[in-house]
Design a protein around this motif. Structure first.
Motif, mmCIF file in Angstrom:
data_model
loop_
_atom_site.group_PDB
_atom_site.id
_atom_site.type_symbol
_atom_site.label_atom_id
_atom_site.label_comp_id
_atom_site.label_asym_id
_atom_site.label_seq_id
_atom_site.Cartn_x
_atom_site.Cartn_y
_atom_site.Cartn_z
ATOM 1 N N VAL A 171 0.742 -1.217 0.019
ATOM 2 C CA VAL A 171 0.189 -0.052 -0.050
ATOM 3 C C VAL A 171 0.955 1.183 -0.049
ATOM 4 O O VAL A 171 1.801 1.358 0.536
ATOM 5 N N GLY A 172 0.503 2.285 -0.810
ATOM 6 C CA GLY A 172 1.336 3.543 -0.552
ATOM 7 C C GLY A 172 0.716 4.650 -1.438
ATOM 8 O O GLY A 172 -0.042 4.571 -2.124
ATOM 9 N N VAL A 173 1.284 5.740 -1.412
ATOM 10 C CA VAL A 173 1.057 7.057 -1.968
ATOM 11 C C VAL A 173 2.345 7.365 -2.826
ATOM 12 O O VAL A 173 3.438 7.439 -2.595
ATOM 13 N N PRO A 174 1.971 7.159 -4.301
ATOM 14 C CA PRO A 174 3.161 7.530 -5.055
ATOM 15 C C PRO A 174 3.642 9.016 -5.110
ATOM 16 O O PRO A 174 2.959 9.966 -5.084
ATOM 17 N N TYR A 175 4.872 9.019 -5.821
ATOM 18 C CA TYR A 175 5.481 10.560 -6.007
ATOM 19 C C TYR A 175 4.349 11.271 -7.170
ATOM 20 O O TYR A 175 4.021 10.693 -7.967
ATOM 21 N N ARG A 176 4.404 12.511 -6.965
ATOM 22 C CA ARG A 176 3.750 13.325 -7.990
ATOM 23 C C ARG A 176 4.468 14.750 -8.015
ATOM 24 O O ARG A 176 4.724 15.237 -7.100
ATOM 25 N N ASP A 177 4.869 15.196 -9.367
ATOM 26 C CA ASP A 177 5.402 16.591 -9.322
ATOM 27 C C ASP A 177 4.323 17.612 -9.253
ATOM 28 O O ASP A 177 3.288 17.533 -9.695
ATOM 29 N N PRO A 178 4.955 18.750 -8.793
ATOM 30 C CA PRO A 178 6.048 18.965 -7.691
ATOM 31 C C PRO A 178 5.971 18.338 -6.408
ATOM 32 O O PRO A 178 4.641 18.455 -5.786
ATOM 33 N N TRP A 179 7.257 18.087 -5.815
ATOM 34 C CA TRP A 179 7.191 17.561 -4.615
ATOM 35 C C TRP A 179 6.378 18.274 -3.526
ATOM 36 O O TRP A 179 5.676 17.916 -2.563
ATOM 37 N N ASP A 180 6.578 19.534 -3.467
ATOM 38 C CA ASP A 180 6.082 20.622 -2.516
ATOM 39 C C ASP A 180 4.763 20.964 -2.846
ATOM 40 O O ASP A 180 4.183 21.508 -1.818
#
Length: 326
Positions: free
Chosen positions: A231-240
């Motif tokens: 289970v997880g939350v993936p990265y999405r641009d932009p990080w901030d």
């Protein structure tokens, strides 16, 4: 180094695979991967996929000799990278004229690897490309392309939006919201692949990590991973601008972190993103090695000073908090 037995791959390919952790006779169970992919796209494994993943599943090849090109173009034999991508593989199978099952990624993660029932390995992206009619031939091609950054690689191609973010907007909360966790946490976990009563086998993770000779699992970790593994939350641009921290509850991240150096867990788990460890009690710790004390993330959502430099629990995944929480 000479070829082993009847294997038809090159000495370079064998060198790369051995540095990644492969050895003759390697065999890990595939149950965990099969169960999770079955949850997230109705993938059905065939015998060729099981044989490939049993021998190579969980390995990451960084090429040899190691350099910026070979390392950045790592090939990951992790079928879970294709979770929620059943539609893509259905179209790819039609194009290839064979049933393709995901076995990993290449091309800096922009391409998937799919294996056909007769053992042919394919590169799956906006088109399907045959890497080789046999596993050994395909691995030779991957290793050669990896070291030379050949035309097989297409860095700079923008990745499609992770399915998580599309699912999140349509996700409704369930009865667990407000009792076990907040409504927001419930939506995020459901979008990340959790659901009530979830129980996946943990044997695959246990086997890969135990074969490294550096990790032992305990019952609390088994319970945690059976419910929340992958289970997880993936990265999405932009990080901030991400509304939550990026995290992945995949214990094999502890095995991959640090690449081909084959170093101790304390070193492997210190690079890139912090690691998550399930202790023998009920806490889940965020762990990152620093020169001083180490922040730890508990299941209650509190930041605590953690004076030790080694995770004494079982690896459970990784987490990258938003910038304002570091």
């Amino acid at each position: 180094m000479s070829n082993t037995g009847a294997r038809s791959w090159s000495s370079l390919t064998e060198e790369v695979l051995r540095r990644a952790g492969w050895r003759g006779g390697r065999s890990v169970p595939t149950d965990s991967w099969e169960a999770i992919l079955g949850e997230r796209g109705s993938f059905v494994a065939h015998d060729a996929a099981r044989r490939f993943l049993s021998e190579f599943g969980g390995l990451v090849t960084y090429g040899w000799p190691a350099d910026s090109i070979a390392t950045s173009s790592a090939v990951r034999f992790d079928p879970l990278r294709a979770q929620w991508q059943h539609e893509l593989f259905t179209k790819a199978s039609e194009e290839a004229g064979a049933l393709l099952y995901p076995v990993g990624t290449a091309d800096e993660g922009a391409s998937f690897l799919g294996i056909a029932e007769e053992g042919a390995l394919h590169l799956v992206r906006d088109r399907v490309e045959l890497l080789g009619p046999s596993t050994d031939q395909a691995l030779n091609r991957l290793v050669e392309a990896q070291g030379a950054r050949a035309a097989l690689w297409t860095p700079g191609v923008p990745a499609e939006e992770q399915p998580f973010w599309r699912r999140l907007h349509t996700m409704e909360t369930g009865p667990d919201a407000g009792t076990r966790w907040s409504e927001e946490a419930d939506r995020v976990l459901r979008a990340g692949g959790w659901f009530p009563g979830r129980s996946v086998p943990t044997e695959t993770w246990e086997s890969v990590l135990s074969q490294s000779g550096e990790f032992e699992i305990h019952d609390a970790a088994r319970r945690f991973l059976a419910e929340f593994g992958a289970v997880g939350v993936p990265y999405r641009d932009p990080w901030d601008t991400m509304p939550w921290m990026e995290f992945s509850l995949d214990p094999l991240l502890a095995f991959w972190d640090g690449g081909s150096s084959r170093t101790s867990p304390s070193r492997r788990m210190s690079t890139c993103t912090p690691s998550v460890c399930a202790t023998a009690g009920t806490s889940v710790w965020r762990w990152r090695r620093t020169a001083r004390s180490t922040p730890a993330w508990t299941a209650s959502g509190c930041w605590l000073p953690h004076p030790t430099r080694r995770c004494r629990g079982s690896p459970a995944g990784s987490v990258r908090p938003p910038p304002d929480s570091l």
